[in-house]
Scaffold this motif. Structure first.
Motif, mmCIF file in Angstrom:
data_model
loop_
_atom_site.group_PDB
_atom_site.id
_atom_site.type_symbol
_atom_site.label_atom_id
_atom_site.label_comp_id
_atom_site.label_asym_id
_atom_site.label_seq_id
_atom_site.Cartn_x
_atom_site.Cartn_y
_atom_site.Cartn_z
ATOM 1 N N TRP A 1 -8.854 0.919 -1.677
ATOM 2 C CA TRP A 1 -8.225 -0.268 -1.072
ATOM 3 C C TRP A 1 -8.309 -1.449 -2.029
ATOM 4 C CZ3 TRP A 1 -9.362 -5.262 -0.023
ATOM 5 C CH2 TRP A 1 -8.512 -5.936 0.861
ATOM 6 N N GLN A 2 -9.444 -1.585 -2.700
ATOM 7 C CA GLN A 2 -9.635 -2.718 -3.593
ATOM 8 C C GLN A 2 -8.581 -2.751 -4.687
ATOM 9 O OE1 GLN A 2 -11.601 -5.334 -3.328
ATOM 10 N NE2 GLN A 2 -10.678 -6.144 -5.206
ATOM 11 N N TRP A 3 -8.191 -1.585 -5.204
ATOM 12 C CA TRP A 3 -7.165 -1.538 -6.260
ATOM 13 C C TRP A 3 -5.768 -1.728 -5.674
ATOM 14 C CZ3 TRP A 3 -6.702 -1.808 -11.374
ATOM 15 C CH2 TRP A 3 -5.480 -1.443 -11.940
ATOM 16 N N CYS A 4 -5.436 -0.996 -4.616
ATOM 17 C CA CYS A 4 -4.073 -1.021 -4.076
ATOM 18 C C CYS A 4 -3.728 -2.360 -3.432
ATOM 19 C CB CYS A 4 -3.889 0.104 -3.065
ATOM 20 S SG CYS A 4 -3.954 1.764 -3.785
ATOM 21 N N TYR A 5 -4.701 -2.974 -2.750
ATOM 22 C CA TYR A 5 -4.438 -4.199 -2.008
ATOM 23 C C TYR A 5 -5.230 -5.401 -2.523
ATOM 24 C CZ TYR A 5 -2.399 -0.784 1.081
ATOM 25 O OH TYR A 5 -1.635 0.235 1.581
ATOM 26 N N GLY A 6 -6.463 -5.177 -2.948
ATOM 27 C CA GLY A 6 -7.297 -6.272 -3.418
ATOM 28 C C GLY A 6 -6.798 -6.912 -4.693
ATOM 29 N N LYS A 7 -5.932 -6.230 -5.445
ATOM 30 C CA LYS A 7 -5.366 -6.774 -6.677
ATOM 31 C C LYS A 7 -4.133 -7.641 -6.424
ATOM 32 C CE LYS A 7 -8.023 -4.853 -9.873
ATOM 33 N NZ LYS A 7 -8.790 -5.649 -10.854
ATOM 34 N N THR A 8 -3.744 -7.795 -5.162
ATOM 35 C CA THR A 8 -2.532 -8.549 -4.836
ATOM 36 C C THR A 8 -2.715 -10.034 -5.158
ATOM 37 O OG1 THR A 8 -2.050 -7.016 -3.039
ATOM 38 C CG2 THR A 8 -0.910 -9.133 -2.998
ATOM 39 N N PRO A 9 -1.764 -10.658 -5.854
ATOM 40 C CA PRO A 9 -1.841 -12.109 -6.100
ATOM 41 C C PRO A 9 -1.821 -12.882 -4.778
ATOM 42 C CG PRO A 9 -0.182 -11.066 -7.505
ATOM 43 C CD PRO A 9 -0.603 -10.044 -6.509
ATOM 44 N N VAL A 10 -2.326 -14.104 -4.803
ATOM 45 C CA VAL A 10 -2.361 -14.955 -3.606
ATOM 46 C C VAL A 10 -0.942 -15.166 -3.063
ATOM 47 C CG1 VAL A 10 -2.988 -17.226 -2.705
ATOM 48 C CG2 VAL A 10 -4.413 -16.130 -4.443
ATOM 49 N N PHE A 11 -0.783 -15.077 -1.741
ATOM 50 C CA PHE A 11 0.513 -15.341 -1.132
ATOM 51 C C PHE A 11 0.333 -15.912 0.269
ATOM 52 C CE2 PHE A 11 -0.593 -11.122 0.290
ATOM 53 C CZ PHE A 11 -0.047 -10.984 1.564
ATOM 54 N N ASP A 12 1.382 -16.557 0.762
ATOM 55 C CA ASP A 12 1.416 -17.125 2.110
ATOM 56 C C ASP A 12 2.461 -16.414 2.959
ATOM 57 O OD1 ASP A 12 1.020 -20.558 0.987
ATOM 58 O OD2 ASP A 12 -0.491 -19.041 1.462
ATOM 59 N N GLU B 1 6.215 1.125 8.123
ATOM 60 C CA GLU B 1 6.926 2.404 8.015
ATOM 61 C C GLU B 1 6.216 3.339 7.040
ATOM 62 O OE1 GLU B 1 9.234 3.635 9.822
ATOM 63 O OE2 GLU B 1 9.481 1.821 11.005
ATOM 64 N N LEU B 2 5.549 2.802 6.031
ATOM 65 C CA LEU B 2 4.741 3.656 5.156
ATOM 66 C C LEU B 2 3.725 4.434 5.985
ATOM 67 C CD1 LEU B 2 3.862 1.382 2.080
ATOM 68 C CD2 LEU B 2 5.302 3.399 2.056
ATOM 69 N N ASN B 3 3.052 3.732 6.872
ATOM 70 C CA ASN B 3 2.062 4.384 7.725
ATOM 71 C C ASN B 3 2.703 5.389 8.665
ATOM 72 O OD1 ASN B 3 -0.118 3.028 6.629
ATOM 73 N ND2 ASN B 3 -0.001 1.336 8.079
ATOM 74 N N ASN B 4 3.836 5.004 9.268
ATOM 75 C CA ASN B 4 4.503 5.890 10.227
ATOM 76 C C ASN B 4 4.946 7.201 9.583
ATOM 77 O OD1 ASN B 4 4.187 3.982 12.235
ATOM 78 N ND2 ASN B 4 6.227 3.095 11.966
ATOM 79 N N LEU B 5 5.396 7.127 8.339
ATOM 80 C CA LEU B 5 5.906 8.317 7.644
ATOM 81 C C LEU B 5 4.826 9.033 6.834
ATOM 82 C CD1 LEU B 5 9.348 6.939 6.376
ATOM 83 C CD2 LEU B 5 8.937 8.431 8.333
ATOM 84 N N GLY B 6 3.628 8.478 6.802
ATOM 85 C CA GLY B 6 2.553 9.107 6.036
ATOM 86 C C GLY B 6 2.782 9.068 4.540
ATOM 87 N N VAL B 7 3.443 8.002 4.063
ATOM 88 C CA VAL B 7 3.738 7.860 2.635
ATOM 89 C C VAL B 7 2.630 7.047 1.972
ATOM 90 C CG1 VAL B 7 5.361 6.880 0.955
ATOM 91 C CG2 VAL B 7 6.218 8.051 3.005
ATOM 92 N N GLN B 8 2.127 7.533 0.844
ATOM 93 C CA GLN B 8 1.047 6.858 0.122
ATOM 94 C C GLN B 8 1.571 5.620 -0.587
ATOM 95 O OE1 GLN B 8 -1.998 7.741 0.421
ATOM 96 N NE2 GLN B 8 -2.280 9.945 0.403
ATOM 97 N N LEU B 9 0.732 4.582 -0.642
ATOM 98 C CA LEU B 9 1.033 3.416 -1.459
ATOM 99 C C LEU B 9 0.067 3.385 -2.631
ATOM 100 C CD1 LEU B 9 2.422 0.105 -0.938
ATOM 101 C CD2 LEU B 9 0.081 0.025 -1.784
ATOM 102 N N ALA B 10 0.593 3.197 -3.827
ATOM 103 C CA ALA B 10 -0.241 3.189 -5.028
ATOM 104 C C ALA B 10 0.174 2.030 -5.917
ATOM 105 C CB ALA B 10 -0.097 4.509 -5.787
ATOM 106 N N ARG B 11 -0.764 1.577 -6.728
ATOM 107 C CA ARG B 11 -0.503 0.494 -7.688
ATOM 108 C C ARG B 11 -0.724 1.031 -9.102
ATOM 109 N NH1 ARG B 11 -0.644 -5.107 -7.273
ATOM 110 N NH2 ARG B 11 -1.537 -4.996 -5.174
#
Length: 391
Positions: free
Chosen positions: A282-293, A93-103
């Motif tokens: 991308w590296q900051w917003c997503y690459g910083k995500t802790p490991v998950f399953d 839905e972030l993509n659909n609404l054009g809403v930015q994601l930031a960390r």
């Protein structure tokens, strides 16, 4: 006026009891030497404002100069430093609404922000960090200007009537500087907030409770706007003593450095462009995500199952994501699936490892494989695609 004075006295007394920061006599003696400024960012770009906050934190001397930074962002979801965007948001839905994601580079929860959100950061030296002081400045400014009574809970969240929350917070404390960040819901689009702060429907570990009741400040007083809240809280900050929360009135405010409209550009803040580009990467917003399953279970079509083993079977897919990229895929394959020759290593699995956890990367890979996929591979590929639709 008398009623206000009585209420204000009660609030001030409560602050004295709740204030956890202890200062020495020397600190209080030097309190008059601390000057205050209110900086208002002229940008509404979330990455630029994060960069300005970081630039001030790294480069400004707050020893005798406390700063309140105020700003608005265009629609965005801002997550904490250690948070998982696929856990905290409904990413499709972030993509659909054009809403930015930031960390952020600080801790704290995920916030939905738009032009109805007022963002505040209280900057001071590390030794003078005091979150309770800052929240009381906000509370007093809102009460003085709009008559809205607020409470602070044990977690330092601001509450309106019926214990409904209208603020969020985070903090960062460095070797010499610190800031306390707060967002206030003034006229936020709560439909978008509820939609975007819900994770995708897959089984992600450690899903948290999202039942906090929230409301906008304008629901308490329809006259409140972000601009008027900026002015009210800014003036409260300037008229209050730097350490003791004593109200010095207009005389105290006139001794401070006042309001400043800030243009967060390279000409004003050398190096801010590089900081901004990092926050937008991308590296900051997503690459910083802790490991998950992520795990999902799928019913295998009957024509792909050895009927001697039964009429139905389920395929379980577990995908491990590390630094925003797929590091491993585990299939729990039903016996009836293997009886027809499936070994558990579909062609698509090997090719997905090391790819970004995103549906765009998956679609590119699927197109490149094309006719190489048999029916069993195609089924597994479709299962993996459904797991990744949250990305």
């Amino acid at each position: 006026m008398a009623q206000f004075q009585r209420s204000f006295f009660r609030t001030t007394s409560m602050v004295t009891r709740l204030n956890t920061r202890c200062y020495s006599k020397t600190d209080y003696a030097n309190e008059k030497n601390i000057k205050k400024s209110v900086f208002i960012s002229q940008s509404k770009d979330v990455y630029t404002n994060l960069a300005l906050q970081q630039w001030l934190f790294k480069n400004f001397d707050f020893t005798n100069h406390h700063v309140l930074m105020l700003w608005q962002n265009d629609p965005s979801v801002v997550i904490g430093m250690e948070q998982n965007p696929w856990l905290e948001t409904n990413y499709s839905e972030l993509n659909n609404l054009g809403v930015q994601l930031a960390r952020r580079s600080s801790n704290g929860e995920a916030f939905y922000e738009d032009n109805g959100t007022l963002n505040l950061s209280f900057f001071s030296s590390k030794e003078r960090y005091n979150s309770r002081y800052n929240m009381e400045i906000i509370s007093r400014g809102i009460f003085r200007e709009f008559g809205c009574k607020t409470d602070l809970n044990s977690a330092d969240d601001l509450l309106l009537r019926n214990n409904k929350q209208f603020s969020g917070k985070s903090a960062k404390i460095g070797q010499s500087n610190s800031y306390h960040y707060c967002s206030i819901m003034v006229r936020v689009n709560k439909i978008n907030e509820n939609l975007l702060l819900q994770p995708h429907g897959v089984d992600i570990q450690s899903v948290k409770n999202r039942d906090i009741k929230k409301m906008n400040l304008c629901e308490e007083n329809p006259q409140v706007s972000v601009d008027s809240a900026m002015q009210a809280i800014g003036w409260e900050f300037l008229r209050s003593k730097a350490l003791s929360l004593k109200d010095g009135g207009l005389n105290q405010a006139n001794q401070q450095r006042g309001f400043h409209l800030i243009n967060p550009t390279e000409g004003w803040f050398p190096g801010i462009t590089e900081i901004r580009d990092n926050y937008a990467s991308w590296q900051w917003c997503y690459g910083k995500t802790p490991v998950f399953d992520i795990t999902q279970t799928f019913t295998v079509p009957g024509d792909l199952i050895d009927q001697k083993t039964g009429s139905s079977a389920q395929l379980k897919v577990t995908m491990t994501v590390e630094k925003g990229k797929i590091s491993d895929i585990t299939l729990f394959v039903p016996y009836g699936f293997t009886a027809l020759g499936f070994t558990g290593e579909a062609k698509v699995i090997h090719n997905l490892k090391g790819k970004k956890f995103s549906i765009e990367a998956f679609n590119d890979l699927e197109d490149s494989l094309g006719v190489l996929l048999d029916d069993r591979d195609k089924f597994v590929t479709e299962c993996l695609k459904q797991v990744m639709t949250c990305a």
